[in-house]
Design an enzyme around this catalytic site. Structure first.
Site, PDB file in Angstrom:
ATOM      1  N   ASN A 155       0.885  -1.167   0.000  1.00 48.99           N
ATOM      2  CA  ASN A 155       0.000   0.000   0.000  1.00 48.99           C
ATOM      3  C   ASN A 155       0.924   1.218   0.000  1.00 48.99           C
ATOM      4  OD1 ASN A 155      -1.879   1.979   0.424  1.00 48.99           O
ATOM      5  ND2 ASN A 155      -2.821   1.021   2.215  1.00 48.99           N
TER       6      ASN A 155
ATOM      7  N   GLY B 279     -10.420   3.245  11.824  1.00 50.37           N
ATOM      8  CA  GLY B 279      -9.905   3.830  13.078  1.00 50.37           C
ATOM      9  C   GLY B 279     -10.966   4.376  14.017  1.00 50.37           C
ATOM     10  N   ILE B 280     -11.723   5.357  13.566  1.00 53.35           N
ATOM     11  CA  ILE B 280     -12.739   5.979  14.426  1.00 53.35           C
ATOM     12  C   ILE B 280     -13.916   5.018  14.629  1.00 53.35           C
ATOM     13  CG2 ILE B 280     -14.359   7.916  14.623  1.00 53.35           C
ATOM     14  CD1 ILE B 280     -12.406   9.551  12.843  1.00 53.35           C
TER      15      ILE B 280
ATOM     16  N   ARG C 280      -9.810  16.742   5.158  1.00 51.99           N
ATOM     17  CA  ARG C 280     -10.541  17.038   3.916  1.00 51.99           C
ATOM     18  C   ARG C 280     -11.916  17.613   4.225  1.00 51.99           C
ATOM     19  NH1 ARG C 280      -9.736  11.180   1.341  1.00 51.99           N
ATOM     20  NH2 ARG C 280      -7.799  10.861   2.489  1.00 51.99           N
TER      21      ARG C 280
ATOM     22  N   GLU D 229     -14.051   1.788  14.574  1.00 52.42           N
ATOM     23  CA  GLU D 229     -13.770   0.612  15.411  1.00 52.42           C
ATOM     24  C   GLU D 229     -13.444   0.991  16.843  1.00 52.42           C
ATOM     25  OE1 GLU D 229     -10.669  -1.725  13.484  1.00 52.42           O
ATOM     26  OE2 GLU D 229     -11.674  -1.417  11.559  1.00 52.42           O
TER      27      GLU D 229
ATOM     28  N   GLY E  16      -9.303   9.224   6.356  1.00 55.55           N
ATOM     29  CA  GLY E  16     -10.219   9.419   5.234  1.00 55.55           C
ATOM     30  C   GLY E  16     -11.500   8.689   5.634  1.00 55.55           C
TER      31      GLY E  16
ATOM     32  N   HIS F 263     -17.081   3.621   6.997  1.00 55.46           N
ATOM     33  CA  HIS F 263     -15.616   3.500   7.091  1.00 55.46           C
ATOM     34  C   HIS F 263     -15.104   4.853   7.581  1.00 55.46           C
ATOM     35  CE1 HIS F 263     -11.550   2.081   5.615  1.00 55.46           C
ATOM     36  NE2 HIS F 263     -11.358   3.363   5.818  1.00 55.46           N
TER      37      HIS F 263
ATOM     38  N   MET G 157      -9.164  12.461  15.745  1.00 55.02           N
ATOM     39  CA  MET G 157     -10.382  12.479  16.560  1.00 55.02           C
ATOM     40  C   MET G 157     -10.068  12.348  18.058  1.00 55.02           C
ATOM     41  SD  MET G 157     -13.535  12.944  16.321  1.00 55.02           S
ATOM     42  CE  MET G 157     -14.418  12.568  14.832  1.00 55.02           C
ATOM     43  N   ARG G 158      -9.031  11.604  18.412  1.00 61.59           N
ATOM     44  CA  ARG G 158      -8.682  11.437  19.832  1.00 61.59           C
ATOM     45  C   ARG G 158      -8.346  12.787  20.464  1.00 61.59           C
ATOM     46  NH1 ARG G 158      -4.704   6.620  18.305  1.00 61.59           N
ATOM     47  NH2 ARG G 158      -4.590   8.035  16.550  1.00 61.59           N
TER      48      ARG G 158
ATOM     49  N   GLU H 153      -8.219  -4.388   4.661  1.00 58.60           N
ATOM     50  CA  GLU H 153      -8.022  -4.207   3.217  1.00 58.60           C
ATOM     51  C   GLU H 153      -6.864  -5.065   2.704  1.00 58.60           C
ATOM     52  OE1 GLU H 153      -8.051  -0.250   4.589  1.00 58.60           O
ATOM     53  OE2 GLU H 153      -9.113   0.476   2.821  1.00 58.60           O
TER      54      GLU H 153
HETATM   55  P1  ADP Z   1      -6.478   5.779   7.621  1.00 60.50           P
HETATM   56  O1  ADP Z   1      -7.668   6.422   7.003  1.00 60.50           O
HETATM   57  O2  ADP Z   1      -5.253   6.642   7.569  1.00 60.50           O
HETATM   58  O3  ADP Z   1      -6.256   4.344   7.210  1.00 60.50           O
HETATM   59  P2  ADP Z   1      -7.375   4.734  10.181  1.00 60.50           P
HETATM   60  O4  ADP Z   1      -8.532   3.964   9.675  1.00 60.50           O
HETATM   61  O5  ADP Z   1      -6.257   3.983  10.806  1.00 60.50           O
HETATM   62  O6  ADP Z   1      -6.794   5.766   9.149  1.00 60.50           O
HETATM   63  O7  ADP Z   1      -7.930   5.792  11.233  1.00 60.50           O
HETATM   64  C1  ADP Z   1      -7.055   6.705  11.818  1.00 60.50           C
HETATM   65  C2  ADP Z   1      -7.859   7.688  12.650  1.00 60.50           C
HETATM   66  O8  ADP Z   1      -8.663   6.979  13.589  1.00 60.50           O
HETATM   67  C3  ADP Z   1      -6.998   8.606  13.489  1.00 60.50           C
HETATM   68  O9  ADP Z   1      -6.627   9.755  12.766  1.00 60.50           O
HETATM   69  C4  ADP Z   1      -7.905   8.955  14.636  1.00 60.50           C
HETATM   70  O10 ADP Z   1      -8.638  10.124  14.302  1.00 60.50           O
HETATM   71  C5  ADP Z   1      -8.875   7.819  14.729  1.00 60.50           C
HETATM   72  N1  ADP Z   1      -8.754   7.009  15.949  1.00 60.50           N
HETATM   73  C6  ADP Z   1      -7.941   5.979  16.194  1.00 60.50           C
HETATM   74  N2  ADP Z   1      -8.134   5.494  17.439  1.00 60.50           N
HETATM   75  C7  ADP Z   1      -9.105   6.259  17.999  1.00 60.50           C
HETATM   76  C8  ADP Z   1      -9.778   6.278  19.271  1.00 60.50           C
HETATM   77  N3  ADP Z   1      -9.466   5.417  20.226  1.00 60.50           N
HETATM   78  N4  ADP Z   1     -10.717   7.232  19.461  1.00 60.50           N
HETATM   79  C9  ADP Z   1     -11.039   8.109  18.497  1.00 60.50           C
HETATM   80  N5  ADP Z   1     -10.462   8.117  17.295  1.00 60.50           N
HETATM   81  C10 ADP Z   1      -9.507   7.219  17.042  1.00 60.50           C
END
Ligand code: ADP
Length: 410
Positions: free
Chosen positions: A11, A330-331, A243, A333, A214, A210, A286-287, A381
């Protein structure tokens, strides 16, 4: 000792190369890593399952600034051969952002495929060149390794023709200005997992959220994509880390005409300086926003949830109802408060959250009396790319066997 055959999944981004290794015989990732900071301070990290290598690996380059992507693909192949001699890379599968209208499925790189994908660069100028550079670099270093391109757009080729159109003169659609949709490998993975999670949702109407850096939504009917909140580009739809998401096109005309912005400045504004970062002035993560006491950060969080819920409602109208919402990335899950904020806004659609299950990030987060299924399903993915690559290698072998049988008359 016989070598274990592995598929290398790549990737490639503008300053990073993520990779993982999957056994050709099947099963989950055996490990992987990341080269990041390319062009600035390159750093390599890798970790494998204990059967392959016990300890994690790390490396930095003191003279790294001048080293280009090509160097790091060479490094990766040499490093794998030297450090893990018990494995053999027998194929590479790549995440490629754009397959246009022609590539509705993954494809082996041969014949004129690479040239066809080069022609799609104008549709995704920020991502496609890096994806294709990875394919070219591996082809020149290891031409014997078959390579497969897996597209973020392909899963969305099932979107009904009318829903692919913008309200522009029709000739623009013929030129390629249409809704493509992205994050398709993630949605394909979730659609594949859904029958084991919720049979009703799998055979019915589901929105997959998702929500990562992004972020997008996909409307599924019977496991097939009917719509995606990202359209022509990855800018459309939800408010994301940096974005803007959907925006009145009049704003863009104003910025160009009245503020005298260059196209490059506009691109940087919309892709890199907007979204959660621009709204909060705090962070794209988001954290950080959830931990901040700035009112702008709280407002950005509310706006994120608003936009997700509004887009889900739009999809419910498009699907003629809704059976379930699936949270991923990320957010999706990992953030219980964001899932709660979205589900609260969907109460009128029959969503009732089980707060305990949501806080514990269980798979089923709907309360017993919820009319809407609510789920957390982690996406993968990379394993989708590995599966596709295996399948295409198998098809090729079967074709070769058939040709051999025909030529020997067997
Ligand atoms: P990408 O789109 O780069 O693949 P991910 O799916 O890994 O990103 O998501 C990354 C984002 O998830 C981080 O920028 C953060 O905003 C968010 N994130 C990760 N863990 C947490 C959490 N415990 N609480 C809130 N947001 C989180």
């Amino acid at each position: 000792m016989p070598q274990t055959k592995m598929i290398l999944v790549v990737n490639a981004g503008s300053s990073s190369i993520k990779f993982s290794l999957f056994p050709e015989a099947g099963g989950g990732a055996a490990g992987g890593g990341l080269i990041e900071g390319i062009g600035v301070h390159p750093q390599f990290k890798a970790k494998f399952s204990s059967g392959i290598a016990g300890q994690p690996f790390e490396k930095t380059w003191s003279d790294g600034k001048t080293l280009g992507h090509e160097h790091f693909y060479g490094f990766l192949l040499d490093w794998l051969a030297e450090t893990l001699p018990e494995i053999a890379v027998v194929a590479a599968g790549h995440r490629v952002v754009h397959g246009g209208t022609d590539f509705a499925a993954p494809v082996r790189i041969e014949g004129g495929v690479l040239e066809a994908l080069q022609r799609l660069v104008p549709l995704a100028p920020l991502h496609q060149p890096h994806n294709l550079a990875a394919i070219q670099a591996l082809a020149s270093r290891a031409p014997q390794i078959p390579q497969v391109a897996c597209f973020d757009t392909a899963f969305h080729r099932s979107i009904p023709a009318r829903d692919q159109l913008y309200g522009l003169p029709l000739s623009f659609a013929e030129e390629g200005l249409r809704r493509y949709g992205f994050h398709g490998l993630s949605y394909e993975y979730i659609a594949g997992a859904l029958p084991q999670v919720d049979a009703t949702a799998a055979g019915g109407r589901t929105v997959v959220a998702h929500l990562g850096n992004g972020a997008s939504l996909c409307a599924l009917k019977n496991g097939r994509s009917q719509s995606c909140s990202m359209g022509f580009s990855t800018l459309d739809g939800l408010i994301m880390g940096t974005r803007s998401g959907s925006i009145d096109p009049g704003v863009l005309i104003y910025l160009l005409q009245e503020k005298g912005m260059s196209v490059k400045e506009l691109e940087t504004l919309l892709y890199k300086q907007s979204g959660l970062l621009g709204l909060s002035g705090v962070s794209a993560d988001m954290r950080d926003l959830l931990a901040s006491d700035k009112p702008e950060a709280a407002q950005a969080v509310e706006m994120f949830c608003d936009r997700v819920a509004q887009q889900i409602a739009l999809f419910a109208a498009q699907l003629g109802g809704l059976d379930a919402v699936v949270f991923t990335a990320g957010i999706g899950e990992r953030s219980a408060p964001i899932r709660a904020g979205i589900c609260r806004r969907l109460a009128w659609l029959g969503a009732t959250l089980d707060d305990g299950a949501n806080d514990a990030a269980q798979m089923k987060i709907a309360a017993a009396d919820s009319r809407l299924g609510l789920w957390i399903v982690p996406t993968d993915e990379e394993s989708m790319i590995a599966r596709h690559t295996r399948a295409l290698l198998d098809t090729n072998r079967q074709d070769q066997r058939a040709v051999a049988q025909r030529t020997t008359g067997a």
